[in-house]
Motif scaffolding. Structure first.
Motif, PDB file in Angstrom:
ATOM      1  N   ARG A  14      -0.638   9.688 -24.622  1.00 26.63           N
ATOM      2  CA  ARG A  14       0.667   9.987 -24.042  1.00 26.63           C
ATOM      3  C   ARG A  14       1.622   8.918 -24.522  1.00 26.63           C
ATOM      4  NH1 ARG A  14       1.332  13.746 -19.686  1.00 26.63           N
ATOM      5  NH2 ARG A  14      -0.681  14.507 -19.079  1.00 26.63           N
ATOM      6  N   THR A  15       2.737   9.363 -25.067  1.00 25.48           N
ATOM      7  CA  THR A  15       3.712   8.409 -25.563  1.00 25.48           C
ATOM      8  C   THR A  15       5.099   8.821 -25.101  1.00 25.48           C
ATOM      9  OG1 THR A  15       3.986   9.649 -27.604  1.00 25.48           O
ATOM     10  CG2 THR A  15       2.358   7.866 -27.619  1.00 25.48           C
ATOM     11  N   GLY A  16       5.975   7.844 -24.955  1.00 21.21           N
ATOM     12  CA  GLY A  16       7.365   8.130 -24.633  1.00 21.21           C
ATOM     13  C   GLY A  16       7.540   8.724 -23.249  1.00 21.21           C
ATOM     14  N   LEU A  17       8.687   9.361 -23.058  1.00 18.67           N
ATOM     15  CA  LEU A  17       8.978   9.999 -21.783  1.00 18.67           C
ATOM     16  C   LEU A  17       8.177  11.279 -21.658  1.00 18.67           C
ATOM     17  CD1 LEU A  17      12.847   9.551 -21.733  1.00 18.67           C
ATOM     18  CD2 LEU A  17      11.143   8.214 -20.502  1.00 18.67           C
ATOM     19  N   VAL A  18       7.645  11.503 -20.490  1.00 17.69           N
ATOM     20  CA  VAL A  18       6.817  12.678 -20.264  1.00 17.69           C
ATOM     21  C   VAL A  18       7.600  13.676 -19.428  1.00 17.69           C
ATOM     22  CG1 VAL A  18       4.669  13.521 -19.267  1.00 17.69           C
ATOM     23  CG2 VAL A  18       4.735  11.270 -20.351  1.00 17.69           C
ATOM     24  N   PRO A  19       7.937  14.842 -19.999  1.00 13.25           N
ATOM     25  CA  PRO A  19       8.637  15.847 -19.212  1.00 13.25           C
ATOM     26  C   PRO A  19       7.723  16.420 -18.134  1.00 13.25           C
ATOM     27  CG  PRO A  19       8.087  16.706 -21.376  1.00 13.25           C
ATOM     28  CD  PRO A  19       7.662  15.264 -21.348  1.00 13.25           C
ATOM     29  N   PRO A  20       8.278  17.071 -17.137  1.00 14.87           N
ATOM     30  CA  PRO A  20       7.431  17.674 -16.102  1.00 14.87           C
ATOM     31  C   PRO A  20       6.431  18.638 -16.734  1.00 14.87           C
ATOM     32  CG  PRO A  20       9.749  17.891 -15.538  1.00 14.87           C
ATOM     33  CD  PRO A  20       9.680  17.338 -16.932  1.00 14.87           C
ATOM     34  N   ALA A  21       5.217  18.587 -16.258  1.00 12.28           N
ATOM     35  CA  ALA A  21       4.158  19.424 -16.829  1.00 12.28           C
ATOM     36  C   ALA A  21       4.085  20.756 -16.090  1.00 12.28           C
ATOM     37  CB  ALA A  21       2.827  18.705 -16.734  1.00 12.28           C
ATOM     38  N   ASP A  22       3.727  21.786 -16.839  1.00 13.36           N
ATOM     39  CA  ASP A  22       3.403  23.073 -16.251  1.00 13.36           C
ATOM     40  C   ASP A  22       1.953  23.020 -15.803  1.00 13.36           C
ATOM     41  OD1 ASP A  22       5.851  24.328 -16.729  1.00 13.36           O
ATOM     42  OD2 ASP A  22       5.244  24.939 -18.743  1.00 13.36           O
ATOM     43  N   LEU A  42     -11.943  22.664 -28.573  1.00 14.29           N
ATOM     44  CA  LEU A  42     -10.834  23.564 -28.859  1.00 14.29           C
ATOM     45  C   LEU A  42      -9.742  23.463 -27.801  1.00 14.29           C
ATOM     46  CD1 LEU A  42     -13.019  26.509 -30.076  1.00 14.29           C
ATOM     47  CD2 LEU A  42     -11.654  24.958 -31.470  1.00 14.29           C
ATOM     48  N   LEU A  43     -10.127  23.273 -26.544  1.00 13.40           N
ATOM     49  CA  LEU A  43      -9.119  23.041 -25.506  1.00 13.40           C
ATOM     50  C   LEU A  43      -8.390  21.729 -25.772  1.00 13.40           C
ATOM     51  CD1 LEU A  43     -11.084  24.237 -22.366  1.00 13.40           C
ATOM     52  CD2 LEU A  43      -8.935  25.206 -23.211  1.00 13.40           C
ATOM     53  N   ASP A  44      -9.142  20.707 -26.171  1.00 13.80           N
ATOM     54  CA  ASP A  44      -8.519  19.420 -26.500  1.00 13.80           C
ATOM     55  C   ASP A  44      -7.522  19.584 -27.648  1.00 13.80           C
ATOM     56  OD1 ASP A  44     -10.044  18.219 -24.541  1.00 13.80           O
ATOM     57  OD2 ASP A  44     -11.472  17.319 -25.939  1.00 13.80           O
ATOM     58  N   LEU A  45      -7.923  20.322 -28.663  1.00 18.08           N
ATOM     59  CA  LEU A  45      -7.050  20.544 -29.812  1.00 18.08           C
ATOM     60  C   LEU A  45      -5.826  21.367 -29.418  1.00 18.08           C
ATOM     61  CD1 LEU A  45      -6.648  20.170 -32.850  1.00 18.08           C
ATOM     62  CD2 LEU A  45      -7.951  22.276 -33.198  1.00 18.08           C
ATOM     63  N   THR A  46      -6.016  22.368 -28.586  1.00 18.94           N
ATOM     64  CA  THR A  46      -4.905  23.210 -28.141  1.00 18.94           C
ATOM     65  C   THR A  46      -3.868  22.389 -27.397  1.00 18.94           C
ATOM     66  OG1 THR A  46      -6.317  25.163 -28.019  1.00 18.94           O
ATOM     67  CG2 THR A  46      -4.298  25.217 -26.717  1.00 18.94           C
ATOM     68  N   LEU A  47      -4.319  21.456 -26.571  1.00 17.75           N
ATOM     69  CA  LEU A  47      -3.379  20.619 -25.829  1.00 17.75           C
ATOM     70  C   LEU A  47      -2.861  19.457 -26.668  1.00 17.75           C
ATOM     71  CD1 LEU A  47      -5.084  20.577 -22.337  1.00 17.75           C
ATOM     72  CD2 LEU A  47      -3.118  21.901 -23.090  1.00 17.75           C
ATOM     73  N   ALA A  48      -3.527  19.159 -27.770  1.00 19.96           N
ATOM     74  CA  ALA A  48      -3.098  18.135 -28.726  1.00 19.96           C
ATOM     75  C   ALA A  48      -2.665  16.838 -28.051  1.00 19.96           C
ATOM     76  CB  ALA A  48      -1.987  18.681 -29.607  1.00 19.96           C
ATOM     77  N   GLY A  49      -3.452  16.387 -27.077  1.00 19.75           N
ATOM     78  CA  GLY A  49      -3.162  15.113 -26.435  1.00 19.75           C
ATOM     79  C   GLY A  49      -2.001  15.129 -25.469  1.00 19.75           C
ATOM     80  N   SER A  50      -1.504  16.313 -25.116  1.00 21.88           N
ATOM     81  CA  SER A  50      -0.319  16.367 -24.257  1.00 21.88           C
ATOM     82  C   SER A  50      -0.610  16.987 -22.896  1.00 21.88           C
ATOM     83  CB  SER A  50       0.790  17.155 -24.950  1.00 21.88           C
ATOM     84  OG  SER A  50       0.409  18.514 -25.104  1.00 21.88           O
ATOM     85  N   GLY A  51      -1.832  16.865 -22.429  1.00 15.73           N
ATOM     86  CA  GLY A  51      -2.131  17.446 -21.131  1.00 15.73           C
ATOM     87  C   GLY A  51      -3.562  17.199 -20.721  1.00 15.73           C
ATOM     88  N   GLN A  52      -3.965  17.911 -19.689  1.00 17.17           N
ATOM     89  CA  GLN A  52      -5.335  17.811 -19.189  1.00 17.17           C
ATOM     90  C   GLN A  52      -5.780  19.179 -18.708  1.00 17.17           C
ATOM     91  OE1 GLN A  52      -4.805  14.777 -16.267  1.00 17.17           O
ATOM     92  NE2 GLN A  52      -4.184  16.182 -14.675  1.00 17.17           N
ATOM     93  N   TRP A  53      -7.071  19.348 -18.589  1.00 13.11           N
ATOM     94  CA  TRP A  53      -7.625  20.618 -18.135  1.00 13.11           C
ATOM     95  C   TRP A  53      -8.891  20.350 -17.339  1.00 13.11           C
ATOM     96  CZ3 TRP A  53     -12.551  21.369 -19.855  1.00 13.11           C
ATOM     97  CH2 TRP A  53     -12.929  20.716 -21.027  1.00 13.11           C
ATOM     98  N   ALA A  70       3.404  21.220 -23.059  1.00 12.80           N
ATOM     99  CA  ALA A  70       3.573  22.256 -24.070  1.00 12.80           C
ATOM    100  C   ALA A  70       3.333  23.641 -23.457  1.00 12.80           C
ATOM    101  CB  ALA A  70       2.583  22.022 -25.207  1.00 12.80           C
ATOM    102  N   ILE A  71       3.930  24.630 -24.069  1.00  8.23           N
ATOM    103  CA  ILE A  71       3.706  26.003 -23.623  1.00  8.23           C
ATOM    104  C   ILE A  71       2.430  26.493 -24.308  1.00  8.23           C
ATOM    105  CG2 ILE A  71       4.609  28.347 -23.599  1.00  8.23           C
ATOM    106  CD1 ILE A  71       7.424  27.067 -23.705  1.00  8.23           C
TER     107      ILE A  71
END
Length: 91
Positions: A14-22, A42-53, A70-71
């Motif tokens: 996670r870098t920089g400002l983090v917008p509200p997550a969906d 594949l879930l990790d790749l889909t989120l590309a470091g910008s979320g959690q599951w 990310a959407i």
């Protein structure tokens, strides 16, 4: 400590400002930790470091929760469908 039926992954990039997550919630047909482990990279790749599951395999609906800036809604559905799993977004 994770139980075998509640599997979670948090991004470490996670870098920089983090917008509200969906927060997306899906009913799935993923039944066991082995299936989760197949989907993990594949879930990790889909989120590309910008979320959690996480999966809650104890829930009768085999819930997948995804938190991401990310959407990714359609990509998550397509990913699970590609492995023969049902994936329906809950509201």
């Amino acid at each position: 400590m994770e139980t075998p039926l509640q599997i979670e992954h948090r991004s470490t990039r996670r870098t920089g400002l983090v917008p509200p997550a969906d927060v997306l919630v899906f009913r799935t047909s993923v039944n066991n930790p082995d299936q989760v482990n197949t989907l993990r990279p594949l879930l990790d790749l889909t989120l590309a470091g910008s979320g959690q599951w996480n999966f809650d395999l104890e829930d009768p609906d085999r819930i997948l929760r995804v938190e991401s800036e990310a959407i990714v809604r359609e990509r998550i559905k397509a990913l699970l469908a590609g492995f023969g799993h049902v994936c329906v977004e809950l509201e």
